[in-house]
Design an enzyme around this catalytic site. Structure first.
Site, PDB file in Angstrom:
ATOM      1  N   HIS A  12      43.110  40.068  35.018  1.00  0.00           N
ATOM      2  CA  HIS A  12      43.252  41.529  35.188  1.00  0.00           C
ATOM      3  C   HIS A  12      41.911  42.254  35.129  1.00  0.00           C
ATOM      4  CE1 HIS A  12      43.835  41.575  30.533  1.00  0.00           C
ATOM      5  NE2 HIS A  12      42.555  41.674  30.835  1.00  0.00           N
ATOM      6  N   HIS A  59      43.580  47.258  25.809  1.00  0.00           N
ATOM      7  CA  HIS A  59      42.200  47.000  25.365  1.00  0.00           C
ATOM      8  C   HIS A  59      41.693  48.185  24.546  1.00  0.00           C
ATOM      9  CE1 HIS A  59      42.853  44.429  28.879  1.00  0.00           C
ATOM     10  NE2 HIS A  59      41.898  43.653  28.439  1.00  0.00           N
ATOM     11  N   HIS A 196      36.588  33.725  29.654  1.00  0.00           N
ATOM     12  CA  HIS A 196      35.531  34.741  29.639  1.00  0.00           C
ATOM     13  C   HIS A 196      35.198  35.140  28.215  1.00  0.00           C
ATOM     14  CE1 HIS A 196      39.133  37.343  29.692  1.00  0.00           C
ATOM     15  NE2 HIS A 196      38.423  38.458  29.625  1.00  0.00           N
ATOM     16  N   GLU A 243      43.204  35.705  25.742  1.00  0.00           N
ATOM     17  CA  GLU A 243      44.215  36.448  26.519  1.00  0.00           C
ATOM     18  C   GLU A 243      45.222  35.495  27.170  1.00  0.00           C
ATOM     19  OE1 GLU A 243      41.780  40.497  27.866  1.00  0.00           O
ATOM     20  OE2 GLU A 243      41.977  38.885  29.316  1.00  0.00           O
TER      21      GLU A 243
HETATM   22  C1  DHB Z   1      36.246  41.910  31.892  1.00  0.00           C
HETATM   23  C2  DHB Z   1      37.397  41.111  31.860  1.00  0.00           C
HETATM   24  C3  DHB Z   1      38.493  41.507  31.122  1.00  0.00           C
HETATM   25  O1  DHB Z   1      39.648  40.748  31.019  1.00  0.00           O
HETATM   26  C4  DHB Z   1      38.488  42.707  30.458  1.00  0.00           C
HETATM   27  O2  DHB Z   1      39.610  43.087  29.822  1.00  0.00           O
HETATM   28  C5  DHB Z   1      37.346  43.511  30.471  1.00  0.00           C
HETATM   29  C6  DHB Z   1      36.222  43.103  31.195  1.00  0.00           C
HETATM   30  C7  DHB Z   1      35.046  41.495  32.681  1.00  0.00           C
HETATM   31  O3  DHB Z   1      35.012  40.419  33.247  1.00  0.00           O
HETATM   32  O4  DHB Z   1      34.100  42.288  32.765  1.00  0.00           O
HETATM   33 FE    FE Z   2      41.136  41.782  29.330  1.00  0.00          FE
END
Ligand code: DHB
Ligand code: FE
Length: 288
Positions: A12, A59, A196, A243
């Site tokens: 997302h 978030h 990530h 997540e």
């Molecule tokens: C990013 C990815 C995410 O899932 C998020 O919630 C906020 C930022 C990113 O890759 O920058």
């Molecule tokens: Fe996220």
């Protein structure tokens, strides 16, 4: 009787929403990513559900350290795109399904999962970016293809729920949907991930091998995947890789979990690195 016909899994990343909103989807950086969702947008047109049950995480947008529900179900009539610092995304409001949502809350709480009931909620990129990816660009005064029940999971502030608890919750959600006395075609979406990490010494971490193994396991051995502890997600997929436990809720709601003969069909699988700081993963499973 309502039934879950399919599950959808997708990252997302907020920058994907910005790329859509600023007309950048055909730029060299973004084109391969959006191409990976072309099949999905056609599939959505061909398999339009009556309701989407959309599992995502907030978030620190609607919730903050003041209030941290582990599992929150939206029982409201409508939800507006949140202002995440640059003004709300210019996408349609999300129309809810209070009757089905209230029934699921009743049934799932009776099955011993304590849900927080939310009637007013602004929805952030965790919910609107998957809708944009799957349904394509919509004018702000237009409409998403169907009502959506937002289901927010705390994966931001520890303690967060285990993969096993998420998987078991998915089973309860399927039972809840199947006990709703109206003929509704429901899709269940699990969003977030894949690997990530947005902060600290390992910011920028992406683990393609682990992600692809996760996708394999999610399709073929979800009950085994559910046993993976948090520390493995954080070590292998980065701090925000956690997540991915949300995907286990949607997978736990598929029919084969309680009836192994009903093996799901993989309609689409896509993996792309990178989008912003994130590895993007995507699956569409239809119930057998
Ligand atoms: C990013 C990815 C995410 O899932 C998020 O919630 C906020 C930022 C990113 O890759 O920058
Ligand atoms: Fe996220």
């Amino acid at each position: 009787m309502a039934r879950i016909s399919a599950s959808v899994f997708t990252s997302h990343v907020p920058a994907i929403g910005v790329a859509i909103d600023q007309g950048k989807t055909q730029e060299a950086y973004w084109q391969p990513l959006f191409q990976g969702y072309e099949y999905s947008r056609q599939w959505m047109r061909d398999n339009r559900p009556d309701v989407i049950f959309l599992i995502y995480n907030d978030h620190a947008t609607a919730f903050s350290l003041d209030l941290i529900p582990t599992f929150a179900i939206g029982t409201g009539t409508e939800y507006f795109p949140a202002d995440e610092g640059w003004g709300p995304r210019r996408v349609p409001k999300v129309v809810g399904h209070p009757q089905l949502a209230s029934h699921i809350a009743q049934s799932v709480i009776q099955q011993d999962f304590d849900l927080t009931i939310v009637n007013q909620l602004d929805v952030d990129h965790g919910l609107t970016v998957p809708l944009s990816l799957m349904c394509g660009e919509q004018p702000v005064d237009g409409a998403w293809p169907c009502p959506v029940i937002p289901f927010a999971v705390n994966v931001v502030q520890y303690p967060v729920p285990s993969g096993q608890r998420c998987f078991n919750l998915g089973r309860s959600i399927r039972k809840a949907v199947e006990s709703f006395d109206e003929d509704l075609n429901v899709q269940i979406w699990g969003t977030g991930g894949m690997s990530h990490q947005l902060q600290g010494a390992r910011a920028g971490l992406i683990n393609q091998e682990w992600d692809n193994c996760f996708l394999d396991q999610l399709v073929h051995h979800p009950a085994t995947l559910a046993k993976v502890p948090h520390i493995d997600y954080v070590r292998e997929a980065g701090s925000e890789g956690i997540e991915l436990v949300m995907w286990l809720i949607a997978r736990g709601a598929m029919a084969d979990v309680d009836d192994p003969a009903r093996t799901p069909t993989v309609k689409h699988r896509f993996y792309h690195v990178p989008a912003s700081n994130t590895a993007v993963g995507h699956l569409i499973l239809e119930n057998g």
